[in-house]
Design a protein around this motif. Sequence first.
Motif, PDB file in Angstrom:
ATOM      1  N   SER A  21      27.738  24.222  22.793  1.00  0.00           N
ATOM      2  CA  SER A  21      26.947  22.848  22.372  1.00  0.00           C
ATOM      3  C   SER A  21      26.322  23.318  21.218  1.00  0.00           C
ATOM      4  O   SER A  21      25.990  24.545  20.906  1.00  0.00           O
ATOM      5  CB  SER A  21      25.850  22.505  23.298  1.00  0.00           C
ATOM      6  OG  SER A  21      26.375  22.152  24.574  1.00  0.00           O
ATOM      7  N   THR A  77      24.468  15.817  18.974  1.00  0.00           N
ATOM      8  CA  THR A  77      24.995  17.002  19.535  1.00  0.00           C
ATOM      9  C   THR A  77      26.475  17.221  19.397  1.00  0.00           C
ATOM     10  O   THR A  77      26.987  16.318  19.718  1.00  0.00           O
ATOM     11  CB  THR A  77      24.465  17.529  20.923  1.00  0.00           C
ATOM     12  OG1 THR A  77      23.116  17.607  20.982  1.00  0.00           O
ATOM     13  CG2 THR A  77      25.005  18.761  21.556  1.00  0.00           C
ATOM     14  N   TYR A  79      30.208  19.409  20.702  1.00  0.00           N
ATOM     15  CA  TYR A  79      30.617  20.112  21.595  1.00  0.00           C
ATOM     16  C   TYR A  79      31.993  20.516  21.577  1.00  0.00           C
ATOM     17  O   TYR A  79      32.435  20.068  20.544  1.00  0.00           O
ATOM     18  CB  TYR A  79      30.642  19.190  23.086  1.00  0.00           C
ATOM     19  CG  TYR A  79      29.227  18.553  23.444  1.00  0.00           C
ATOM     20  CD1 TYR A  79      29.095  17.394  22.970  1.00  0.00           C
ATOM     21  CD2 TYR A  79      28.176  19.255  24.084  1.00  0.00           C
ATOM     22  CE1 TYR A  79      27.755  16.793  23.548  1.00  0.00           C
ATOM     23  CE2 TYR A  79      27.174  18.684  24.384  1.00  0.00           C
ATOM     24  CZ  TYR A  79      26.989  17.290  24.300  1.00  0.00           C
ATOM     25  OH  TYR A  79      25.534  16.768  24.577  1.00  0.00           O
TER      26      TYR A  79
END
Length: 121
Positions: A21, A77, A79
Amino acid sequence: QVQLVQSGGGSVQAGGSLRLSCAASGSPWRRYYMGWFRQAPGKEREGVATIDRDGSISYQDSVEGRFTISQDNAKNTLYLQMNSLKPEDTAMYYCAADSRKLWLLPQYNYWGQGTQVTVSS
């Protein structure tokens, strides 16, 4: 400017999975192209996967079909889901951001702190 803070990674046996992440803060998230890069000892940093501002995605050939890059715009975010990991995937992994469209070129301006991924056979 944008600040990138990474989490995830670790050690896994071949065939296993890990998720990385990368949380962004600072400048508006949608302003940047984002990517994941890796660097193994004694090797140059290489692009693994990138995602464009419109969601277009590019992968390095060696990870195509095994890794998935994605982003959560609500959480700012990024990933990287890594499946079917191989020993040759062992490296320090970095997330990166830039306002330029650089695809897999490791010339991004902003970098996360890095996280180690180790895959044992």
